[in-house]
Every structure is written in structure tokens, then in C-alpha cells.
Design a protein around this motif. Structure first.
Motif, PDB file in Angstrom:
ATOM      1  N   ALA A 169       0.830  -1.206   0.000  1.00 14.65           N
ATOM      2  CA  ALA A 169       0.000   0.000   0.000  1.00 14.65           C
ATOM      3  C   ALA A 169       0.866   1.259   0.000  1.00 14.65           C
ATOM      4  O   ALA A 169       0.572   2.242  -0.703  1.00 14.65           O
ATOM      5  CB  ALA A 169      -0.920   0.006   1.217  1.00 14.65           C
ATOM      6  N   GLY A 170       1.944   1.228   0.787  1.00 15.64           N
ATOM      7  CA  GLY A 170       2.834   2.384   0.842  1.00 15.64           C
ATOM      8  C   GLY A 170       3.519   2.644  -0.488  1.00 15.64           C
ATOM      9  O   GLY A 170       3.621   3.796  -0.932  1.00 15.64           O
ATOM     10  N   LEU A 171       4.000   1.579  -1.132  1.00 23.66           N
ATOM     11  CA  LEU A 171       4.664   1.743  -2.421  1.00 23.66           C
ATOM     12  C   LEU A 171       3.695   2.219  -3.493  1.00 23.66           C
ATOM     13  O   LEU A 171       4.051   3.034  -4.356  1.00 23.66           O
ATOM     14  CB  LEU A 171       5.326   0.430  -2.844  1.00 23.66           C
ATOM     15  N   GLN A 172       2.460   1.711  -3.457  1.00 24.08           N
ATOM     16  CA  GLN A 172       1.461   2.172  -4.418  1.00 24.08           C
ATOM     17  C   GLN A 172       1.119   3.642  -4.198  1.00 24.08           C
ATOM     18  O   GLN A 172       0.877   4.388  -5.161  1.00 24.08           O
ATOM     19  CB  GLN A 172       0.203   1.310  -4.325  1.00 24.08           C
ATOM     20  N   ALA A 173       1.135   4.067  -2.945  1.00 25.00           N
ATOM     21  CA  ALA A 173       0.885   5.482  -2.653  1.00 25.00           C
ATOM     22  C   ALA A 173       2.010   6.350  -3.210  1.00 25.00           C
ATOM     23  O   ALA A 173       1.766   7.435  -3.761  1.00 25.00           O
ATOM     24  CB  ALA A 173       0.752   5.686  -1.139  1.00 25.00           C
ATOM     25  N   VAL A 174       3.244   5.877  -3.073  1.00 21.48           N
ATOM     26  CA  VAL A 174       4.380   6.613  -3.644  1.00 21.48           C
ATOM     27  C   VAL A 174       4.257   6.666  -5.166  1.00 21.48           C
ATOM     28  O   VAL A 174       4.499   7.710  -5.793  1.00 21.48           O
ATOM     29  CB  VAL A 174       5.719   5.961  -3.241  1.00 21.48           C
ATOM     30  N   LEU A 196      11.316   2.532  -8.003  1.00 23.87           N
ATOM     31  CA  LEU A 196      10.028   2.110  -7.460  1.00 23.87           C
ATOM     32  C   LEU A 196       9.428   0.975  -8.276  1.00 23.87           C
ATOM     33  O   LEU A 196       8.967  -0.039  -7.725  1.00 23.87           O
ATOM     34  CB  LEU A 196       9.065   3.303  -7.430  1.00 23.87           C
ATOM     35  N   LEU A 197       9.421   1.104  -9.597  1.00 21.89           N
ATOM     36  CA  LEU A 197       8.839   0.067 -10.452  1.00 21.89           C
ATOM     37  C   LEU A 197       9.617  -1.241 -10.346  1.00 21.89           C
ATOM     38  O   LEU A 197       9.028  -2.323 -10.411  1.00 21.89           O
ATOM     39  CB  LEU A 197       8.801   0.551 -11.900  1.00 21.89           C
ATOM     40  N   GLN A 198      10.937  -1.139 -10.200  1.00 17.77           N
ATOM     41  CA  GLN A 198      11.744  -2.349 -10.053  1.00 17.77           C
ATOM     42  C   GLN A 198      11.377  -3.101  -8.773  1.00 17.77           C
ATOM     43  O   GLN A 198      11.229  -4.324  -8.774  1.00 17.77           O
ATOM     44  CB  GLN A 198      13.227  -1.985 -10.029  1.00 17.77           C
ATOM     45  N   ILE A 199      11.213  -2.347  -7.680  1.00 19.88           N
ATOM     46  CA  ILE A 199      10.834  -2.970  -6.408  1.00 19.88           C
ATOM     47  C   ILE A 199       9.444  -3.588  -6.506  1.00 19.88           C
ATOM     48  O   ILE A 199       9.215  -4.728  -6.074  1.00 19.88           O
ATOM     49  CB  ILE A 199      10.879  -1.928  -5.270  1.00 19.88           C
ATOM     50  N   MET A 200       8.502  -2.848  -7.077  1.00 20.94           N
ATOM     51  CA  MET A 200       7.131  -3.345  -7.192  1.00 20.94           C
ATOM     52  C   MET A 200       7.066  -4.586  -8.082  1.00 20.94           C
ATOM     53  O   MET A 200       6.329  -5.536  -7.796  1.00 20.94           O
ATOM     54  CB  MET A 200       6.219  -2.240  -7.725  1.00 20.94           C
ATOM     55  N   ALA A 201       7.856  -4.584  -9.146  1.00 19.38           N
ATOM     56  CA  ALA A 201       7.868  -5.747 -10.036  1.00 19.38           C
ATOM     57  C   ALA A 201       8.449  -6.969  -9.333  1.00 19.38           C
ATOM     58  O   ALA A 201       7.931  -8.083  -9.466  1.00 19.38           O
ATOM     59  CB  ALA A 201       8.666  -5.426 -11.295  1.00 19.38           C
ATOM     60  N   SER A 202       9.521  -6.752  -8.559  1.00 16.68           N
ATOM     61  CA  SER A 202      10.156  -7.881  -7.874  1.00 16.68           C
ATOM     62  C   SER A 202       9.245  -8.482  -6.810  1.00 16.68           C
ATOM     63  O   SER A 202       9.342  -9.669  -6.498  1.00 16.68           O
ATOM     64  CB  SER A 202      11.478  -7.432  -7.246  1.00 16.68           C
ATOM     65  N   LYS A 203       8.342  -7.663  -6.259  1.00 11.31           N
ATOM     66  CA  LYS A 203       7.426  -8.139  -5.221  1.00 11.31           C
ATOM     67  C   LYS A 203       6.014  -8.388  -5.760  1.00 11.31           C
ATOM     68  O   LYS A 203       5.083  -8.604  -4.989  1.00 11.31           O
ATOM     69  CB  LYS A 203       7.381  -7.127  -4.070  1.00 11.31           C
TER      70      LYS A 203
END
Length: 694
Positions: A502-507, A538-545
Motif C-alpha cells: 500500500a505504501g509503495l502504491q501510494a508513492v 520504485l517500479l523495479q521494487i514493485m515488479a520484484s514483489k
């Protein structure tokens, strides 16, 4: 562009006076040079420096100080040995001459840039400067004897000019830093720093200089005394609330961070807490309300003053020119234009701290008190963010930074992965102690807040008051530093500590709102570099998770399209990496073949046409990621004839590496990675050929 050599003898042409045309030309050129020499202010002013009259020497120095603020005049002074002529005046018998001469050299260094600073160091300006600083610091008045305001020239005024000159030289010249270490000038800066209760401007200048010379200076770190550390801690504990004191504490925090190895392991934790608390407090200040408040305070003060003193409009016509007071708004804006080169870890390629804009507060008339405060606030926030950027990165180069080295899955084969920093940072991530301290002081939230666009009310004030217009660029720069800082925080902190999915999506939503606010923002190179770096991480982190992204592929493609047209290589590289991350994620989803075709064609176009090999390599790397696996990727690859396109590109890319690799344009690390990409290209073509046979 020389003339073509003509081997035929050519009869000379003659003028009506009987002179050959070439002779006439020589005479005219000589006359023009003589006229230029007569018209140039440098000739007369430099001659006046030798006058036996102190008033004339003071006038000449002050005039030079004003004139060199126009950078086009600097060569005429340098060609006439201005540095060697001004140098002896730093130790002149007249205090006024000392201050104006030092101010002239200071302005020469500030407005001339790094090359001029290097030249000044080569001409041994540091010898009289060192003697001057030590003599000044021995002549400070006791704290109980404050300087009278009406006193025009003071020992502390001379010291302030000298410290600023030293700061400029050390920021641009490693030789100057070596001289600083060897001559023990830390003690002089310490004495200036300790004057902060009586003379905040001198203390801030000393803090700026100390912050610069302590960075990446192992020679100095090994000799720093306990008195320096105690003085810095004393500044951190000060409680004055002015913005200049906020800036002073921020710079002291930066110096403490640079000198962290000097503290015992037990005191490191205390120092770290004090540093982070100082930075967090600075970032918590709301420029959106403070700048309008400061402007209103200025208007009220000036209105009261004009009522009490009808002739006050001319009261400051005699401002001291040696510090550049009275500079026009246009000159101020020109002075704050920096080189714009900031890497993801806040450093330049040479390892020195990137200096983007020179604090112009000392170039302002003394009656602009509130504007000084506003500049100090924005400078403090920019500096705080730069310190956090360096906190949240390893000293080891990152293999995903094409600005330094480019990216490749096999880059580790060519790099030394060792790191000698065993203090508060580990080579791979933040230490638990630093990680916890940053979170306890809500630093990620503060940084995200600063990544927003500047306040509309603050911008409106700066647009309507020409003297405050210089703040617009400073506010924009704070936003860009916050985005760069956000990028490093994302790379260094665990996702769960940032609020999880949720935090990463908010960012991501926040970054999306910034990027798509208007088309104009996508034309600002510094903003584009900062925001694309943050989006990439950010996109790299979100993709990895496997966290769903809130931006549509079409939105991301529009950002990438704008970014690939940018002249900055780093921006184009970020855009290509974003396309690669987006495409590789989409390849796992049903019905994505059409979008993958768009991404593939865009990447192929860049890989084929971009003039920079680093960018071409990143485009190929992204293609490997997007079309590495999956039915949708296979379908899209066939539709765009990816195999035949890469086969045609392969010999061209190989030839470019051979040809351009010898020109010195690319570093050995970049060439190593480009060669890895060449190998990966051959393997990827083989993979596509295997698919075709199925």
C-alpha cells in the motif's frame, strides 16, 4: 578551419596609400587591440592596485569585485595577471583594502568557475590567503565586544570574505584541499564557526567550507581534533530559530556525518541521532507558509522604514561592493545557475560533492534580511536532502547506474565488489541503526512531502517581486533533490518499512501525479532526471514483489517518450529501463502482446538510432528483459520481426564498440558492460532462432 594552401605565387595587392593589404590589416588589428586595451576596465583598475594611496587601492579592488560579476569580463583580468596582483593585497596594511581585495578574488572564483579556481591555486593564492585567515582569527574581538553596525570594515568582515574564497577553491580543486590539510586551516574555520552567537554569516560561511573539505577527505579525518567535534556538537545543540541558524545546524550535521569515523563506536550512535534529528527538523519546515510570511515581514518593515526615513531609498547606495552587494536580479539568477550535474548518490564523477548552485545570500544588499532568511531556508533543505542521499547509498558504485557504468546482468564479472566502509553504512544496505533512526524521525515521509511541487502562494510571491524571483529555481531544486533522495531511500530500505504494498502504491500514485500534472514539467531536464530515477527504482521494487502498478502502460510510455527525447543520457537510460521493467511485467499477463509490440518498436528504434552507445546498450538490455519469456512476448516478437531486426543491428553494434571504444568517450567499466551486452545479444538472437524452429 585553416585556409587551403596555395602553391602559386600571388602578387600582393596595394592600398591607395601604397601599403600592402596585409600590412593594412596588421595595422588595423594593432589599433583595434590598443583600443580594446584602452577600453577594458581591467587595465586601469589593475594599475590602481599598485597605488601608494590606500583609498585608491580600495577603490580599485572594490571595482574589480563588481566588474567580475559579469563573467565575460573575467578573461581580460586573468590575462593581465589579476590574481598575482591582488594576492599581496590580502595582507595590505589597510583593513579596507584587505576586505575588498579578498572580495574581488572571491567573486572571481565564484563567477569564474572551476577552471578559474584551479588557475588561482596554481598561482599560489593560497599562501597569502592562509596567512590572512590565521591573522584574522587571532584578531577577533571578545564575545563581550560586539561589532558596531556602523563600522564598515572589520576583521570578521575580512575573515568572511577569506573563508568564502577558501570554500570556492576547495570545492573546485583537490590541490586546494591538500593545502588546507597541510596548513591546518581547520583550526581557523573552527574559530569562525564558534562566532555564531555574534556573527551568524561568518559562522555559516565557515560551516559551508568545513562541510566541503570534510567530505571524502581521509587525510583530514585522521587528524581532526576533539575540539572540532565538540564545536560541531555545540552548534547542533544551539537553539536559535532563525533560518540562518537552521542552515548552520544543517551544515554542521553534514560535517559530523562526514567525520563519523572520528567518533568512538559508543558516540557514533549519539552523533547519528543528533544528525538525523537536525535534518528531519529542517525538512519539517513548511516553505509554502514561511516564504509568504517572510515576504510580508519584509513589506511591513520597509513600509515602516520609509515612513520613518523618507530618504531611506538611497540609504544603501554605499553598500560594500567587495562582496558583490547590489547585484542585479539577472546577475543573481545567473550566479545560481549551476552545472546541473548530480548523480543518484549526490556526487559528481570525480567523487566530489556536486555543487549545483552557489548560495547568493552574500551577494545581496544588507537590507534584504528576509530574503536572506528565505535563501538560507531553501539552502538548508537542499543540503539536508543531499546529506540523506549520501546516507542512503553505498560508497560502492551501483551496477544499475548508466550515468557511471551502465547496466548488465553480467556486469559483476568486470567489477570489484569490495567496499572498505565498515562504519554506519554497509556496502549493500543501511545499517540497522541508521535505518531505525531515519524511520523514527519520519524521514521518508518528510522527503516525500518535499518531492511535491512548490507552493502556489510562494511561487506567486516570487513571480511578482523581482528580487525574490531567484527563489523559484531554488524551490524547484529542493523538489528535485527530494526525488533523488526518494530514489535512494527506495533502493536502501525494505519495502515493509515503507508501508508495504500500500505504501509503495501510494508513492507511485504521488509520482504519477507529479509527472502527469502538465506537459511542461516533462521539458525540465533536472526534474526529468530525478523523477525518472525514482520511478525506475520504485517500479523495479514493485515488479520484484509482484505489486500491481497504478500507472497504465500507456501513461508510462508517454513519460518514456518524452524522456527519450531528452539530451541527458541519464534520463534516456532511465526511460529505457522503465520500459524494460514495464514490458517484462506485462509479458506475464494475458492479452498484452499489442502493448509489448509498442514497447519493442520503441526500444528497437532507440537501439538503432541513438548516437550514444550507452543508451543503445540500455535499449538492448531492456529488449532482452521484455522478450525473454512468455507466449505474449513470443507473439509480439514475431509481429515486430524482432529476430531479423536484431540480426541486422548486431554487426553495427559490434563495429561501434570497436570504433568508439578507442576514442576515450566511454570508461573501461562502460566498455566492459557494453561488451557483455554484445555477448548477450548474440545469445538472445540464438534464443529467438530456437523459438522460430518450434
Amino acid at each position: 578551419m585553416g585556409k587551403t594552401k596555395n602553391t602559386r605565387y600571388k602578387r600582393p595587392q596595394f592600398s591607395a596609400d601604397g601599403l600592402s593589404v596585409s600590412a593594412v590589416k596588421d595595422v588595423l588589428e594593432e589599433e583595434e587591440q590598443q583600443e580594446e586595451a584602452e577600453e577594458s576596465p581591467a587595465v586601469e583598475l589593475l594599475e590602481k592596485l599598485q597605488s601608494p594611496c590606500a583609498d585608491v587601492r580600495e577603490y580599485a579592488s572594490a571595482s574589480i569585485s563588481r566588474v567580475v560579476q559579469q563573467s565575460q569580463t573575467i578573461p581580460s583580468f586573468l590575462q593581465r595577471d589579476a590574481v598575482r596582483r591582488l594576492g599581496p593585497l590580502l595582507l595590505d596594511s589597510s583593513l579596507a583594502v584587505r576586505e575588498t581585495a579578498t572580495g574581488a578574488l572571491r567573486n572571481l572564483s565564484a563567477c569564474g568557475g572551476p577552471d578559474v579556481c584551479e588557475d588561482m591555486v596554481r598561482q599560489d593564492v593560497l599562501t597569502p590567503l592562509t596567512a590572512l585567515l590565521k591573522e584574522c582569527c587571532g584578531g577577533f574581538q571578545p564575545s563581550s565586544s560586539p561589532v558596531k553596525k556602523e563600522q564598515k570594515y572589520t576583521v570578521e568582515g575580512v575573515a568572511n570574505e577569506a573563508v568564502n574564497l577558501l570554500w570556492n577553491l576547495c570545492e573546485s580543486s583537490s590541490t586546494a584541499v591538500s593545502v588546507f590539510n597541510r596548513t591546518g586551516l581547520t583550526d581557523a574555520l573552527l574559530l569562525c564557526l564558534e562566532r555564531h552567537p555574534q556573527n551568524i554569516q561568518l559562522a555559516v560561511s565557515a560551516a559551508h567550507c568545513l562541510h566541503t573539505v570534510t567530505e571524502d577527505n581521509s587525510e583530514l579525518t585522521g587528524s581532526v581534533s576533539g575540539a572540532v567535534l565538540a564545536a560541531l556538537e555545540n552548534v547542533l545543540l544551539s537553539t536559535q530559530s532563525s533560518m540562518e541558524h537552521v542552515l548552520l545546524r544543517t551544515l554542521a550535521a553534514g560535517s559530523v556525518w562526514n567525520l563519523k569515523a572520528c567518533f568512538s563506536s559508543q558516540r557514533q550512535a549519539e552523533a547519528l541521532t543528533a544528525v538525523v534529528a537536525t535534518l528531519a527538523h529542517c525538512l519539517s519546515l513548511d516553505t509554502g507558509s514561511l516564504i509568504p510570511d517572510l515576504w510580508q515581514a519584509q513589506e511591513s518593515r520597509l513600509a515602516s522604514k520609509s515612513t520613518a526615513e523618507p530618504d531611506s531609498a538611497s540609504a544603501h547606495s554605499e553598500e560594500q561592493p567587495a562582496t558583490g552587494n547590489g547585484a542585479s536580479v539577472e546577475e543573481e539568477e545567473e550566479m545560481e545557475e549551476g552545472d546541473g550535474e548530480v548523480k543518484k548518490n549526490g556526487r559528481k564523477k570525480n567523487g566530489k560533492r556536486a555543487k549545483i548552485d552557489k548560495d547568493i545570500s552574500d551577494f545581496l544588499p544588507r537590507d534584504r534580511l528576509e530574503l536572506r532568511e528565505a535563501i538560507a531556508l531553501l539552502t538548508a533543505q537542499q543540503t539536508s536532502l543531499e546529506i540523506i542521499v549520501n546516507m542512503c547509498c553505498s560508497d560502492e558504485p551501483s551496477d544499475d547506474e548508466w550515468e557511471e557504468m551502465s547496466s548488465s546482468d553480467e556486469s559483476e564479472m568486470c567489477l570489484d565488489g569490495t567496499d572498505g566502509n565498515t562504519s554506519l553504512l554497509s556496502p549493500l544496505c543501511l545499517s540497522a541503526e541508521l535505518h531505525t533512526t531515519l524511520l523514527n524521525h519520519s524521514v521518508p515521509q518528510q522527503v516525500l512531502k518535499k518531492a511535491e511541487f512548490p507552493s502556489v502562494s510562494a511561487l506567486d510571491i516570487c513571480r511578482k517581486d523581482s528580487s525574490w524571483r531567484c527563489l523559484i529555481k531554488k524551490m524547484q531544486r529542493v523538489q528535485c533533490r527530494a526525488l533523488t533522495c526518494l530514489n535512494n531511500i527506495l533502493s536502501a530500505m525494505d519495502a515493509e518499512c515503507l508501508g508495504g504494498a500500500a505504501g509503495l502504491q501510494a508513492v507511485a500514485q504521488h509520482l504519477s501525479s507529479l509527472v502527469f500534472s502538465s506537459e511542461e514539467v516533462l521539458k525540465e531536464e533536472e526534474f526529468l532526471e530525478a523523477v525518472t530515477s525514482a520511478m525506475r527504482s520504485l517500479l523495479q521494487i514493485m515488479a520484484s514483489k509482484k505489486i500491481p502498478q497504478c500507472m497504465s502502460p500507456q501513461q508510462l510510455m508517454s513519460v518514456c517518450e518524452a524522456a527519450t527525447r531528452c539530451e541527458l543520457v541519464s534520463v534516456r537510460v532511465n526511460a529505457l529501463a522503465i520500459m524494460g521493467i514495464t514490458g517484462s511485467t506485462l509479458a506475464k499477463e494475458n492479452g498484452s502482446a499489442e502493448t509489448l509490440q509498442l514497447i519493442g518498436n520503441a526500444l528497437l528504434n532507440v537501439a538503432t538510432k541513438d548516437a550514444d552507445l550507452v543508451v543503445c546498450g540500455e535499449a538492448l538490455d531492456a529488449l532482452f528483459d521484455v522478450f525473454a519469456d512468455g507466449d505474449e512476448a513470443e507473439s509480439a516478437a514475431r509481429s515486430i520481426n524482432l529476430l531479423s531486426a536484431l540480426k541486422a543491428l548486431q554487426p553495427i553494434f559490434k563495429a561501434k564498440i570497436r570504433k568508439e571504444g578507442r576514442g576515450g568517450k566511454y570508461s573501461p567499466d562502460q566498455l566492459c558492460i557494453l561488451d557483455n551486452i554484445r555477448i548477450n545479444l548474440r545469445r538472445f538472437i540464438g534464443y529467438l532462432e530456437t523459438l522460430k524452429k518450434k
